[in-house]
Motif scaffolding. Structure first.
Motif, mmCIF file in Angstrom:
data_model
loop_
_atom_site.group_PDB
_atom_site.id
_atom_site.type_symbol
_atom_site.label_atom_id
_atom_site.label_comp_id
_atom_site.label_asym_id
_atom_site.label_seq_id
_atom_site.Cartn_x
_atom_site.Cartn_y
_atom_site.Cartn_z
ATOM 1 N N GLN A 88 -25.005 37.310 -21.974
ATOM 2 C CA GLN A 88 -24.000 37.463 -20.927
ATOM 3 C C GLN A 88 -23.195 38.743 -21.125
ATOM 4 O OE1 GLN A 88 -22.127 33.498 -21.419
ATOM 5 N NE2 GLN A 88 -22.534 33.216 -19.249
ATOM 6 N N SER A 106 -23.282 37.581 -34.462
ATOM 7 C CA SER A 106 -23.424 36.433 -33.581
ATOM 8 C C SER A 106 -22.361 35.385 -33.894
ATOM 9 C CB SER A 106 -24.806 35.810 -33.737
ATOM 10 O OG SER A 106 -24.938 35.248 -35.034
ATOM 11 N N GLU A 107 -22.211 34.434 -32.982
ATOM 12 C CA GLU A 107 -21.261 33.349 -33.199
ATOM 13 C C GLU A 107 -21.591 32.583 -34.478
ATOM 14 O OE1 GLU A 107 -19.613 29.271 -31.035
ATOM 15 O OE2 GLU A 107 -21.001 30.590 -29.976
ATOM 16 N N THR A 138 -17.680 34.500 -23.453
ATOM 17 C CA THR A 138 -17.993 33.971 -24.780
ATOM 18 C C THR A 138 -17.601 32.509 -24.853
ATOM 19 O OG1 THR A 138 -15.860 34.822 -25.541
ATOM 20 C CG2 THR A 138 -17.795 36.195 -25.936
ATOM 21 N N THR A 139 -17.969 31.871 -25.944
ATOM 22 C CA THR A 139 -17.789 30.425 -26.079
ATOM 23 C C THR A 139 -16.315 30.063 -26.031
ATOM 24 O OG1 THR A 139 -19.732 30.397 -27.498
ATOM 25 C CG2 THR A 139 -18.316 28.453 -27.542
ATOM 26 N N SER A 155 -25.128 38.395 -27.453
ATOM 27 C CA SER A 155 -24.840 37.614 -26.244
ATOM 28 C C SER A 155 -25.532 38.230 -25.033
ATOM 29 C CB SER A 155 -23.329 37.562 -25.994
ATOM 30 O OG SER A 155 -23.034 37.048 -24.717
#
Length: 305
Positions: A271, A6-7, A299-300, A269
């Motif tokens: 998305q 994850s981020e 993504t971010t 994610s």
């Protein structure tokens, strides 16, 4: 969503790498969260790149070795950060550290890609072994490291790999083998302060049919609904890959890569997971009408941490 890749997990890993280098991470910016988590630390003049899958961590060592060779021969490529022992181990992950090149103008174009690829393909082979182009083996590694992949999807992808593999082996056997980038598109270009265009992201760099590097733009134009890019690349490079007898096979191999790239990230994610489902459904149904969205766009965006 949470997960091993994850981020949040990648940001924590980035901070650990920065601390080990003795540099601050307060100004860190997320550049990319796809197969790798890529963070810019502008104040320190570096970029930290962390592989987001354990199965492909061996690529980091290959990339570092390639980068040293590229520097020795002044190849049109990004350079590693100086005075850093690499790869950098961060828990069970592996990272590399690069010189930071800020985004500038003019931005790289598909014509730049064509010219850089011609130079890249003329470099010859390094004085150490490289893997042979094998997108099926790469796909299987990603499938083995998947979070959140359903059994039915896994079976379909594995069967696709089984059907594709012997055809790709035959193509490799009969094609001229050169150094290939393996993921050649404009997003993997940067500009040096001198104005020189250079390539980055050598995870997929290997030895294989040079036409592989022309297929990415052509397939992207079709699947993402872009126009003009493939024609411009063909003109700049001097070859139209879609005119080759092997084009349908190169296109299928590229589409497999474009789908399985997200497999290790499905749990990280929503998305990306939705886009993965869209892509896989279009292939299963042989439906070329839906337009795909680049995973990088889901993504971010770059922001301070």
């Amino acid at each position: 969503m949470s997960g091993r890749f994850s981020e949040q997990a990648m940001t924590e890993a980035m901070r650990e790498v920065a601390a080990g280098l003795g540099v601050p991470s307060e100004d860190a910016q997320v550049l990319r969260l796809t197969n790798n988590a890529v963070f810019a630390l502008p104040g320190s003049g570096i970029v930290i790149r962390i592989a987001r899958t354990h199965r492909l961590r061996d690529r980091v060592a290959k990339v570092v070795r390639l980068a040293h060779w590229f520097a020795d021969i002044d190849a049109p490529t990004i350079r590693l950060a100086p005075d850093v022992e690499q790869p950098v181990e961060v828990g069970t992950l592996a990272a590399s550290v690069w010189e930071y090149l800020p985004a500038g103008f003019p931005t790289p174009t598909v014509e730049d890609l064509g010219h850089v690829l011609r130079e890249f393909h003329s470099l010859g082979l390094p004085p150490f072994p490289l893997p042979t182009w094998d997108p099926v083996a790469d796909a299987r590694k990603r499938l083995a490291d998947a979070d959140g992949l359903g059994g039915g999807d896994r079976d379909f992808l594995m069967q696709w790999c089984d059907r594709l593999e012997p055809r790709l082996v035959a193509l490799n056997r009969h094609e001229d083998q050169r150094l290939i980038h393996g993921d050649a598109h404009v997003s993997n270009l940067l500009k040096e302060p001198s104005g020189r265009t250079v390539m980055c992201d050598f995870d997929a760099t290997c030895v294989g049919p040079w036409r592989v590097d022309l297929a990415a733009v052509a397939v992207g134009e079709h699947r993402f609904g872009r126009t003009g890019a493939h024609e411009a690349l063909a003109a700049a490079y001097g070859h139209d890959v879609t005119s080759d007898p092997g084009w349908p096979l190169l296109r299928e191999a590229r589409e497999l890569k474009m789908i399985v790239a997200a497999v290790p990230l499905l749990a990280a994610s929503e998305q990306v997971a939705a886009e993965f489902d869209r892509r896989l459904r279009s292939v299963r149904e042989d439906d070329h009408r839906p337009r795909w969205t680049p995973f990088a766009d889901l993504t971010t965006p770059a922001k301070k941490r």
